[in-house]
Scaffold this motif. Structure first.
Motif, PDB file in Angstrom:
ATOM      1  N   TYR A   4       3.460  -4.120  -4.064  1.00 31.13           N
ATOM      2  CA  TYR A   4       2.395  -3.489  -4.832  1.00 31.13           C
ATOM      3  C   TYR A   4       1.631  -2.548  -3.916  1.00 31.13           C
ATOM      4  O   TYR A   4       1.222  -2.933  -2.831  1.00 31.13           O
ATOM      5  CB  TYR A   4       1.429  -4.540  -5.405  1.00 31.13           C
ATOM      6  N   LYS A   5       1.463  -1.294  -4.374  1.00 35.64           N
ATOM      7  CA  LYS A   5       0.777  -0.297  -3.565  1.00 35.64           C
ATOM      8  C   LYS A   5      -0.239   0.441  -4.422  1.00 35.64           C
ATOM      9  O   LYS A   5       0.002   0.701  -5.601  1.00 35.64           O
ATOM     10  CB  LYS A   5       1.765   0.738  -3.011  1.00 35.64           C
ATOM     11  N   SER A   6      -1.329   0.797  -3.816  1.00 34.89           N
ATOM     12  CA  SER A   6      -2.311   1.637  -4.478  1.00 34.89           C
ATOM     13  C   SER A   6      -1.723   3.044  -4.596  1.00 34.89           C
ATOM     14  O   SER A   6      -1.031   3.506  -3.692  1.00 34.89           O
ATOM     15  CB  SER A   6      -3.591   1.655  -3.647  1.00 34.89           C
ATOM     16  N   LEU A   7      -1.947   3.704  -5.737  1.00 27.51           N
ATOM     17  CA  LEU A   7      -1.397   5.028  -5.966  1.00 27.51           C
ATOM     18  C   LEU A   7      -2.447   5.878  -6.669  1.00 27.51           C
ATOM     19  O   LEU A   7      -3.138   5.390  -7.573  1.00 27.51           O
ATOM     20  CB  LEU A   7      -0.130   4.931  -6.827  1.00 27.51           C
ATOM     21  N   ASN A   8      -2.570   7.118  -6.285  1.00 30.41           N
ATOM     22  CA  ASN A   8      -3.469   8.061  -6.930  1.00 30.41           C
ATOM     23  C   ASN A   8      -3.298   7.958  -8.445  1.00 30.41           C
ATOM     24  O   ASN A   8      -2.180   7.968  -8.948  1.00 30.41           O
ATOM     25  CB  ASN A   8      -3.145   9.474  -6.418  1.00 30.41           C
ATOM     26  N   GLN A   9      -4.398   7.852  -9.175  1.00 33.79           N
ATOM     27  CA  GLN A   9      -4.321   7.629 -10.623  1.00 33.79           C
ATOM     28  C   GLN A   9      -3.542   8.710 -11.343  1.00 33.79           C
ATOM     29  O   GLN A   9      -2.728   8.425 -12.219  1.00 33.79           O
ATOM     30  CB  GLN A   9      -5.721   7.500 -11.220  1.00 33.79           C
ATOM     31  N   LYS A  10      -3.756   9.958 -11.018  1.00 36.59           N
ATOM     32  CA  LYS A  10      -3.057  11.060 -11.688  1.00 36.59           C
ATOM     33  C   LYS A  10      -1.550  10.937 -11.475  1.00 36.59           C
ATOM     34  O   LYS A  10      -0.764  11.075 -12.420  1.00 36.59           O
ATOM     35  CB  LYS A  10      -3.582  12.403 -11.147  1.00 36.59           C
ATOM     36  N   GLU A  11      -1.125  10.654 -10.257  1.00 36.06           N
ATOM     37  CA  GLU A  11       0.300  10.507  -9.955  1.00 36.06           C
ATOM     38  C   GLU A  11       0.885   9.287 -10.675  1.00 36.06           C
ATOM     39  O   GLU A  11       1.984   9.343 -11.232  1.00 36.06           O
ATOM     40  CB  GLU A  11       0.510  10.383  -8.449  1.00 36.06           C
ATOM     41  N   ASN A  12       0.124   8.197 -10.684  1.00 34.46           N
ATOM     42  CA  ASN A  12       0.590   6.987 -11.351  1.00 34.46           C
ATOM     43  C   ASN A  12       0.735   7.230 -12.858  1.00 34.46           C
ATOM     44  O   ASN A  12       1.721   6.827 -13.472  1.00 34.46           O
ATOM     45  CB  ASN A  12      -0.366   5.830 -11.070  1.00 34.46           C
ATOM     46  N   GLU A  13      -0.250   7.911 -13.452  1.00 35.77           N
ATOM     47  CA  GLU A  13      -0.171   8.210 -14.886  1.00 35.77           C
ATOM     48  C   GLU A  13       1.037   9.092 -15.201  1.00 35.77           C
ATOM     49  O   GLU A  13       1.712   8.882 -16.206  1.00 35.77           O
ATOM     50  CB  GLU A  13      -1.458   8.883 -15.353  1.00 35.77           C
ATOM     51  N   THR A  14       1.304  10.062 -14.354  1.00 38.22           N
ATOM     52  CA  THR A  14       2.473  10.926 -14.552  1.00 38.22           C
ATOM     53  C   THR A  14       3.753  10.095 -14.551  1.00 38.22           C
ATOM     54  O   THR A  14       4.622  10.265 -15.415  1.00 38.22           O
ATOM     55  CB  THR A  14       2.539  12.011 -13.449  1.00 38.22           C
ATOM     56  N   ASN A  15       3.885   9.186 -13.604  1.00 37.56           N
ATOM     57  CA  ASN A  15       5.059   8.316 -13.528  1.00 37.56           C
ATOM     58  C   ASN A  15       5.158   7.383 -14.738  1.00 37.56           C
ATOM     59  O   ASN A  15       6.248   7.174 -15.288  1.00 37.56           O
ATOM     60  CB  ASN A  15       5.035   7.484 -12.242  1.00 37.56           C
ATOM     61  N   LEU A  16       4.026   6.828 -15.155  1.00 36.90           N
ATOM     62  CA  LEU A  16       4.016   5.914 -16.307  1.00 36.90           C
ATOM     63  C   LEU A  16       4.385   6.650 -17.591  1.00 36.90           C
ATOM     64  O   LEU A  16       5.156   6.130 -18.411  1.00 36.90           O
ATOM     65  CB  LEU A  16       2.642   5.257 -16.443  1.00 36.90           C
ATOM     66  N   ILE A  17       3.861   7.851 -17.766  1.00 38.71           N
ATOM     67  CA  ILE A  17       4.193   8.641 -18.954  1.00 38.71           C
ATOM     68  C   ILE A  17       5.683   8.937 -18.990  1.00 38.71           C
ATOM     69  O   ILE A  17       6.313   8.871 -20.051  1.00 38.71           O
ATOM     70  CB  ILE A  17       3.344   9.932 -19.003  1.00 38.71           C
ATOM     71  N   LYS A  18       6.261   9.228 -17.850  1.00 39.57           N
ATOM     72  CA  LYS A  18       7.704   9.483 -17.787  1.00 39.57           C
ATOM     73  C   LYS A  18       8.488   8.249 -18.228  1.00 39.57           C
ATOM     74  O   LYS A  18       9.414   8.340 -19.037  1.00 39.57           O
ATOM     75  CB  LYS A  18       8.103   9.892 -16.366  1.00 39.57           C
TER      76      LYS A  18
END
Length: 138
Positions: A4-18
């Motif tokens: 588990y790693k902390s990730l910039n919210q914008k980048e994480n949201e982009t990955n989740l949306i994908k």
């Protein structure tokens, strides 16, 4: 090894949306659509007095935020912003608009303009208030 790693919210949201879009295409055979943002600010000369933000995705627009400075309320500015968001929703192909509000905020305002409560959560976001979820079909 999983980690588990902390990730910039914008980048994480982009990955989740994908990931969610891929699942939608596999399960429902409906191609994903990009989110279309909407944002307007209202000024009196150089003084910021309010605004509205919304996002259109697939067939729905969700109004995220709408607020007017208390000294400018009751003059129709909130309605003007709401109507501009509704025009955006219609022009971009939405068939409905959603919004949420607290019992001490603008529930009656939205109902006056055709929004209907479809859900509520008591004691949210804090004890003693109710959050309402509203929809308007357009």
């Amino acid at each position: 090894m999983l980690d588990y790693k902390s990730l910039n919210q914008k980048e994480n949201e982009t990955n989740l949306i994908k990931l969610l879009s891929e699942n939608q295409e596999e399960e429902k055979n409906v191609p994903a659509e990009k989110n279309l943002p909407f944002s307007l600010a209202l000024y009196d000369n150089e003084l910021y007095i309010g605004g509205i933000t919304a996002n259109k995705w697939m067939n729905a627009t969700h109004i995220s935020l709408l607020a007017i400075n208390k000294n400018y309320r009751g003059k129709g500015y909130g309605l003007q912003l709401l109507k501009k968001a509704e025009t955006f929703a219609i022009d971009s192909g939405s068939s409905l608009i959603t919004i949420n509000t607290q019992d001490y905020q603008a529930k009656n305002f939205y109902e006056k303009y055709g929004y209907q409560v479809f859900g509520q959560l008591v004691d949210t976001p804090f004890i003693g208030t109710t959050k309402y979820y509203l929809v308007k079909r357009i």
